[in-house]
Design an enzyme around this catalytic site. Structure first.
Site, PDB file in Angstrom:
ATOM      1  N   ARG A 119       0.742  -1.258   0.016  1.00  0.00           N
ATOM      2  CA  ARG A 119      -0.534   0.215  -0.482  1.00  0.00           C
ATOM      3  C   ARG A 119       0.743   0.764  -0.201  1.00  0.00           C
ATOM      4  O   ARG A 119       0.826   1.944   1.082  1.00  0.00           O
ATOM      5  CB  ARG A 119      -0.889   0.073   1.162  1.00  0.00           C
ATOM      6  CG  ARG A 119      -1.727  -1.237   1.094  1.00  0.00           C
ATOM      7  CD  ARG A 119      -2.953  -0.432   0.291  1.00  0.00           C
ATOM      8  NE  ARG A 119      -3.558  -1.343  -0.121  1.00  0.00           N
ATOM      9  CZ  ARG A 119      -5.167  -1.493   0.721  1.00  0.00           C
ATOM     10  NH1 ARG A 119      -5.451  -0.804   1.485  1.00  0.00           N
ATOM     11  NH2 ARG A 119      -5.868  -2.226   0.309  1.00  0.00           N
ATOM     12  N   SER A 130      -8.190  -1.985  -3.951  1.00  0.00           N
ATOM     13  CA  SER A 130      -8.756  -1.112  -3.551  1.00  0.00           C
ATOM     14  C   SER A 130      -9.945  -1.024  -4.561  1.00  0.00           C
ATOM     15  O   SER A 130     -11.158  -0.487  -4.663  1.00  0.00           O
ATOM     16  CB  SER A 130      -7.529  -0.247  -3.525  1.00  0.00           C
ATOM     17  OG  SER A 130      -7.492   0.595  -2.765  1.00  0.00           O
TER      18      SER A 130
END
Length: 376
Positions: A119, A130
């Site tokens: 991330r 996501s």
């Protein structure tokens, strides 16, 4: 590079790993793209659209027989048998499935699980978790609105006033934030809960109220900050206090959407049977963790049944296990772009496959190579 795009065969899977848009871009880079006939139909991408983008339409064996195979879900045993040793596989392969990775290694595949991308800012364009969670959060609210037998917005009519629906969101990651935004657009009154205090401002910026549970120890505060954008398991003392606060809100809610997942661990139980009993008849729960709960449960609620919509104690509980697949066209479009951006890291300008030793994203996603499982 010879790139294969097979039809997904997992139950309920409607997405496709390459769209006509990304096939055209891969073709422009000098690659040959072979798409299994019908691979994109469920995602509103026809064989004719692929052909117009320069892709070749082939049979199942032709798609799996390529040097590089792009998938949405990991291959089953039958699909593995169609891939030659040395084939490069890219998809959502579940990096926590040790047995599945062992099978990929035994088949001699070099495989990359896109869910394992770090991330980081640089990896955002290939963050499949996501992109798909964003769509799932939207769809969860739409399903809730459909199942709820009242309106979401407040209406003042000649026949009287209709109160706005009260929506509680449990877990404020990407899916939770999108759920808040979607419910807000529909006119609901929203409260949200999460173990990370850092999301409070995000929740409030979207027009929802954050269910605040004070931290009483340094241990609680440290755990709440999470690691790498993910929540960490919270101390039991805090969880006990949170349950009390959440239970009060759930009892008053018309709709509850639970999104809580911890990578590599069973989903936590957030909505107990007693909490369901306290809800008003006709209320709705959409359990986005359906199918991923601890032993004996199917999600964030022990009454959830994975893949089913059931009514328990007068409350409708939705246990859809693949929400992005219910919005296949847009989910595929985003996923295909994630895949395309990842391929830029492993395909050189002359079209050959490479594994850059110093690339942290590639290293994190590499699951199997040379007959071995690389993930520790």
């Amino acid at each position: 590079m010879l790139i294969g795009v097979p039809l997904e065969t997992a139950a309920g899977e409607t997405r496709v790993s390459v769209t006509a848009e990304t096939a055209k871009k891969l073709k422009a880079q000098g690659h040959t793209v072979r798409v299994q006939s019908g691979a994109g139909v469920a995602a509103s991408v026809t064989d004719a659209a692929y052909a117009a983008a320069g892709a070749e339409i082939v049979d199942r064996a032709g798609a799996f027989g390529c040097e590089l195979v792009l998938k949405v879900r990991g291959p089953d045993a039958d699909e593995l048998s169609l891939m030659k040793p040395g084939t490069v596989l890219v998809g959502m392969l579940n990096p926590f499935d040790r047995d599945g990775l062992a099978r990929l290694a035994a088949a001699g595949l070099t495989s990359f699980a896109l869910e394992a991308a770090p991330r980081t800012t640089r990896a955002q364009s290939m963050d499949v978790l996501s992109s798909q969670a964003n769509i799932a959060g939207y769809k969860a609210v739409m399903i809730a609105a459909n199942a709820y037998q009242r309106l979401f917005p407040m209406l003042m009519t000649a026949a009287g006033t209709i109160k706005a629906a009260r929506v509680v969101i449990l877990g404020v990651g990407v899916a939770g934030l999108q759920a808040i935004a979607t419910a807000k657009r529909l006119g609901a009154v929203i409260e949200a809960s999460d173990v990370r205090p850092s999301v409070k401002e995000q929740v409030e910026s979207l027009g929802a109220k954050f269910i605040d549970v004070p931290y009483e120890t340094a241990e609680e505060r440290e755990a709440a900050e999470g690691v790498g954008g993910y929540a960490r398991p919270m101390p039991q003392s805090w969880l006990d206090r949170q349950k009390v606060e959440v239970a009060k809100r759930v009892a008053q809610a018309d709709v509850v959407i639970s999104t809580a997942l911890i990578p590599g661990r069973p989903a936590p139980v957030l909505i107990t049977e007693d909490m369901v009993k306290s809800m008003k008849p006709g209320s709705v729960i959409v359990d986005m963790a359906a199918g991923r709960g601890p032993a004996g449960t199917d999600g964030n609620c022990p009454l959830t049944e994975a893949g089913k919509t059931v009514v328990k104690h007068g409350v409708t509980i939705v246990g859809e296990t693949n929400l992005p697949a219910l919005v296949a066209a847009d989910a595929s479009a985003l996923y295909a772009r994630n895949v395309l951006d990842f391929l830029k890291l492993v395909l050189s300008k002359d079209g050959t496959f490479q594994i850059p030793a110093d690339d942290d994203i590639v290293a994190a996603c590499l699951m199997t190579q040379g007959g071995q499982v690389k993930r520790s």
